[in-house]
Motif scaffolding. Structure first.
Motif, short mmCIF file in Angstrom:
data_model
loop_
_atom_site.label_atom_id
_atom_site.label_comp_id
_atom_site.label_asym_id
_atom_site.label_seq_id
_atom_site.Cartn_x
_atom_site.Cartn_y
_atom_site.Cartn_z
N ALA A 1 64.77 -26.18 -37.32
CA ALA A 1 65.96 -26.53 -36.54
C ALA A 1 65.78 -27.88 -35.85
O ALA A 1 66.67 -28.73 -35.88
CB ALA A 1 66.27 -25.43 -35.52
N LEU B 1 70.56 -28.18 -38.64
CA LEU B 1 71.40 -28.90 -37.69
C LEU B 1 71.69 -30.32 -38.20
O LEU B 1 72.19 -31.15 -37.47
CB LEU B 1 70.74 -28.92 -36.31
CG LEU B 1 70.56 -27.53 -35.69
CD1 LEU B 1 69.82 -27.61 -34.37
CD2 LEU B 1 71.91 -26.85 -35.47
N ALA C 1 72.28 -20.95 -43.57
CA ALA C 1 71.91 -20.31 -42.31
C ALA C 1 72.18 -18.81 -42.36
O ALA C 1 71.38 -18.00 -41.90
CB ALA C 1 72.66 -20.94 -41.15
N TYR D 1 68.00 -20.15 -42.61
CA TYR D 1 67.52 -21.47 -42.16
C TYR D 1 68.66 -22.24 -41.49
O TYR D 1 69.61 -22.65 -42.15
CB TYR D 1 66.97 -22.26 -43.35
CG TYR D 1 65.52 -21.94 -43.62
CD1 TYR D 1 64.52 -22.84 -43.30
CD2 TYR D 1 65.15 -20.72 -44.16
CE1 TYR D 1 63.19 -22.54 -43.51
CE2 TYR D 1 63.82 -20.40 -44.37
CZ TYR D 1 62.85 -21.32 -44.04
OH TYR D 1 61.54 -21.02 -44.25
N LEU D 2 68.54 -22.41 -40.18
CA LEU D 2 69.59 -23.08 -39.42
C LEU D 2 69.42 -24.59 -39.51
O LEU D 2 68.55 -25.16 -38.87
CB LEU D 2 69.54 -22.64 -37.96
CG LEU D 2 70.57 -23.27 -37.03
CD1 LEU D 2 71.97 -22.88 -37.46
CD2 LEU D 2 70.33 -22.86 -35.60
#
Lengths: 254, 343, 287
Positions: B114, B59, B51, B56-57
């Motif tokens: 996400a 989750l 991230a 690039y987050l």
């Protein structure tokens, strides 16, 4: 033949942005694409430099069809480009920003990085040397250690040039390089482009600043409503009736 | 380069400090908390490289943490494997699943990525929760062994576990440092800055994104496996979405996209929330707004804040430059408009 | 046959709720390009505000809903002003994290104020009616009718009023809207107001047939995201259609496949869609 666009057409939904355009980029020259706002210049540019895939038509680079190649493969073949807005990593130094430009000519991977192998050290140096070389070429040796966020607009443009040059290109596409800088600085960038051509690098640009183009370009193509309306030297273009009409009838500020 | 040596001296002092801590705080409870925050730090480093450095987050990170933990738990408890073999296998399994998911997930970008990973994380949680025969479902998995002896060294005591985890944390930091300061790391950062630009300078974005995604799941798996053998009991909760929000808080407070951020943020938040035990259920009353405020005012957390101060101080010393700072991410549309006007 | 009609009606009911939640989400996404993870918390608060007004002040169900719409709508506006507007020029990762922060805060707040217990909401519409041989409660009928009325009102608002058309204009082209003199700040606030209001309506209508608790928004919001990806991010008809599709799939899946895994259906659906269409089902090629 160096780079050839054959019958390029690009549609977005129902809109045709570029319609059946043929154009040849000549090696060792400064090629320019001009046209009123919304004429499809940017789209054409993105097609030829590989950022968009055309709806129909072909792009031939040194006899090879590169129409459907991804941008990174095209870059490996020696085609570089800059963008209108310069996306630099502003918290890093100018040098750090440019080093990655030569990455495509290296092979070291994650494991090399973690283990600090010989190859890693060699390539790390190679990239750094390359970065210094191109920064010298664009005349920025004095600010290599400054943060990219703290340099002037014109210097940022030069860094973007340097980044493109670090990929060892044969041709560089420049997207409105003189946008947002004053006329004195524009002169400087024009000089730099000439210097690039002298080095054997072909230049292709789109630009709003007509004066600059007329003085600088060896070959000009004019687009209007997505279609080619004229092509030739600056003299031919200036005396072309269609071009005059397109500009007077269209956006006079362009 | 005096700054460099100063930095490395500080680093050595910190490491020695971490080594002698068990002798200073004789309190087992705090040693436990510290060890736990080291484990979380390893997971946060995994999140950070993805991230923070590549943009690039994910989750699904808590899901991969849980996969690592369950892999170790099942391999030792049910398959009866040696601890160290199980640890290595757990990391491989997690990265393998990461590779498969990454192949698909990385075709999406930004918000889609996400949301996609959020759903993947939720599915991982549900699978663990519902696959009773394998995972024990809501009852969880008990009796996970502590690390087995390596020759004469045993890992039964709290202090020896502390050192073991400290070793893994330091190894993680070294690996991260080397990656970030290498061509590979520069490549990741280039992707974060602009994927479009990265591609035009010849970077295969998919290959690099996949590498970093797998790397991040590897560290999530490692942290999960260490967690399982440290706590000795795991339940499906460790894969629930609240865990990813905890990890995000640690990362944001410490400083996303910085090397020291994960460990600073994790130790700080974990110990603060332990001191405020009464807050346990309501800690998000404070952490939630903190997350939001930090991202608005200090997007690079504590570490970013400190380095900004340092830079200002440094600039003042050598006379401040007149050039105003433009935000890294200034609205490109507006900038473009200005340029057109000038042109 | 009987079970099938029953399940179809169930699907319709669930779908109505999903559609309303997804509508709020898609409006905000269309205009501000924010995936508002905090939308689920707005939904949850909508139920609590209605419940509290009914229990504490003995308000009538409809008045309680009206209060809830106003309160949650204003909360949405507050969110836009305090959080998303300052983040306008930040990279997209920041919006997401900020939204998650708000979500965590609101949930913890609800837990503090109302406790972690599951609560029920009773309404005057508990009686059972018989339609075409199937038995249904009035409340379920109300959910469906209510949702349709709200959707029609929203449609007229967006299409027939000036304010509504500014929202559409801005969704299509933010910069263009700004150039033709639309106050983009006002439109953003208005959108969050509507979005919050829709969440409150959805929650208040469905709470009597579900339970009210701090985590009640989790699944709903995740599914709403699935829906707007299904229907196209920012598309109003897409959100409605997607909501009903998911509603039917779930209720039929629960009957004919497995009740345990009915919640997974949405996520599997999403994972499949995004695997083949990384930009959602109805993505347009961008300029």
């Amino acid at each position: 033949m160096f780079i050839e666009a054959k019958n390029l057409t690009k549609q977005f939904g129902g809109l045709t942005a570029v319609k059946d355009v043929n154009f040849e980029i000549e090696k060792g020259k400064i090629n320019a694409i001009i046209g009123p706002n919304g004429a499809g210049k940017s789209t054409f540019f993105n097609l030829v430099s590989g950022s968009y895939i055309p709806t129909s038509g072909q792009v031939i680079y040194k006899g090879k069809d590169i129409t459907k190649l991804p941008p990174n493969k095209i870059a490996e073949l020696g085609v570089a480009r800059t963008f209108q807005t310069t996306n630099l990593f502003e918290q890093a130094t100018v040098l750090d920003n440019v080093i990655v430009g030569h990455r495509l000519r290296t092979k070291s991977n994650l494991l090399d990085a973690v283990l600090r192998t010989k190859r890693y050290k060699k390539e790390e140096k190679k990239c750094k040397d390359k970065a210094m070389e191109v920064l010298d070429f664009v005349g920025l040796t004095n600010i290599t250690d400054q943060l990219a966020g703290s340099i002037t607009q014109e210097e940022k443009k030069r860094v973007a040039f340097a980044l493109a040059l670090a990929t060892d290109p044969e041709v560089v596409f420049l997207d409105e390089p003189a946008a947002g800088i004053n006329s004195g600085e524009t002169e400087g960038l024009a000089e730099l482009m000439k210097k690039m051509v002298k080095r054997g690098i072909t230049v292709c640009l789109i630009e709003h600043k007509m004066q600059m183009i007329m003085k600088l370009a060896d070959k000009i193509m004019v687009l209007n409503y997505g279609e080619k309306i004229a092509e030739g030297s600056s003299e031919e273009i200036m005396n072309n009736q269609d071009v005059i009409e397109a500009y007077l009838g269209g956006d006079a500020s362009a | 380069m005096p700054a460099m040596t100063k930095k490395s001296i500080a680093l050595i002092v910190l490491i020695i400090g971490a080594m002698v801590i068990p002798f200073i705080i004789q309190n087992e409870y705090w040693l436990h908390i510290l060890t736990l925050s080291f484990i979380w730090s390893i997971a946060v480093y995994g999140l950070n490289i993805l991230a923070g450095y590549t943009g690039y987050l994910s989750l699904a990170h808590a899901g991969f943490f849980a996969i690592g933990a369950y892999a170790l738990g099942l391999l030792t408890v049910k398959a009866g494997l040696n601890y160290w073999v199980a640890l290595i296998l757990a990391c491989i399994i997690t990265s393998g699943i990461g590779l498969l998911i990454g192949l698909v997930a990385l075709r999406t970008r930004e918000h889609f990525f996400a949301i996609y990973t959020l759903c993947v994380g939720y599915v991982i949680y549900l699978v663990i929760d519902k696959w009773d025969s394998l995972t024990g479902g809501v009852r969880g998995l008990i009796g996970i062994p502590a690390p087995s002896n390596i020759g004469p060294i045993s890992f039964q005591s709290a202090i020896s576990q502390y050192y073991l985890i400290l070793f893994f944390l330091l190894a993680t930091v070294v690996v991260m440092y080397r990656i970030v300061h290498s061509l590979t790391g520069r490549t990741f950062i280039a992707i974060r800055n602009s994927e479009e630009l990265a591609q035009t300078i010849g970077i295969s974005t998919m290959k690099n994104k996949l590498t970093v995604f797998v790397l991040s799941t590897f560290f999530a798996g490692l942290a999960g496996a260490l967690y399982a053998s440290f706590i000795r009991f795991i339940g499906p909760d460790i894969g629930y979405t609240t865990i990813i929000f905890d990890l995000l808080t640690y990362l944001l407070v410490g400083g996303i996209g910085t090397l020291a951020g994960p460990v600073v943020g994790t130790i700080l938040i974990v110990s603060v929330s332990q001191s405020l035990q009464f807050l346990q259920d309501y800690r998000m009353l404070i952490f939630g707004p903190m997350l939001t405020l930090i991202i608005i005012f200090y997007p690079r957390g504590i570490v970013g804040m400190v380095s900004e101060w340092k830079m200002k101080w440094f600039n003042k010393k050598k006379k401040a430059p007149a050039e105003t700072w433009k935000s890294t991410y200034s609205d490109s549309e507006d900038v473009r408009e200005d340029k057109v006007k000038e042109g | 046959m009987d079970i099938l009609t029953q399940q179809l009606f169930n699907g319709l009911t669930i779908g109505s709720v999903y559609s309303l939640v997804a509508l709020g989400l898609t409006l905000v996404y269309g205009i501000l390009h924010i995936p508002n993870f905090a939308h689920g918390a707005l939904y949850m608060l909508g139920a609590y505000v209605t419940l509290t007004s009914m229990l504490l002040w003995n308000f009538n169900y409809w008045l309680a809903i009206a209060i809830s719409i106003v309160v949650v709508g204003l909360l949405g506006v507050l969110m836009e002003r305090l959080v998303f507007n300052p983040l306008k020029n930040s990279p997209p990762i920041h919006d997401k994290i900020a939204a998650i922060g708000i979500l965590l805060f609101l949930e913890a707040l609800a837990q503090l104020v109302w406790g972690a217990d599951y609560r029920t909401m009773s309404t005057p519409y508990g009686e059972v009616v018989n339609v075409f041989g199937t038995t249904l409660t009035m409340q379920r009928v109300l959910i469906n009718v209510g949702a349709v009325i709200v959707m029609i009102l929203l449609y007229f608002f967006l299409k027939k009023t000036f304010m509504g058309s500014t929202i559409i204009a801005m969704a299509q082209n933010r910069k263009g809207a700004h150039l033709v003199g639309i106050n983009t700040n006002k439109v953003a606030m208005l959108t969050f107001l509507i979005s919050g209001g829709l969440a409150a309506i959805a929650a208040s209508l469905s709470a009597p047939i579900n339970l009210v608790f701090p985590g009640m928004g989790h699944l709903v919001i995740l599914k709403a995201f699935v829906i707007i990806i299904l229907g196209g991010m920012g598309s109003v008809p897409g959100a409605i259609l997607g909501g009903y599709i998911l509603g039917f799939t779930e209720s039929l899946g629960a009957t004919y496949i497995s009740n345990d895994y009915k919640d997974v259906i949405a996520f599997i659906l999403l994972i499949i869609i995004l695997s083949f269409k990384p930009k959602g089902l109805f993505s347009k090629e961008g300029f």
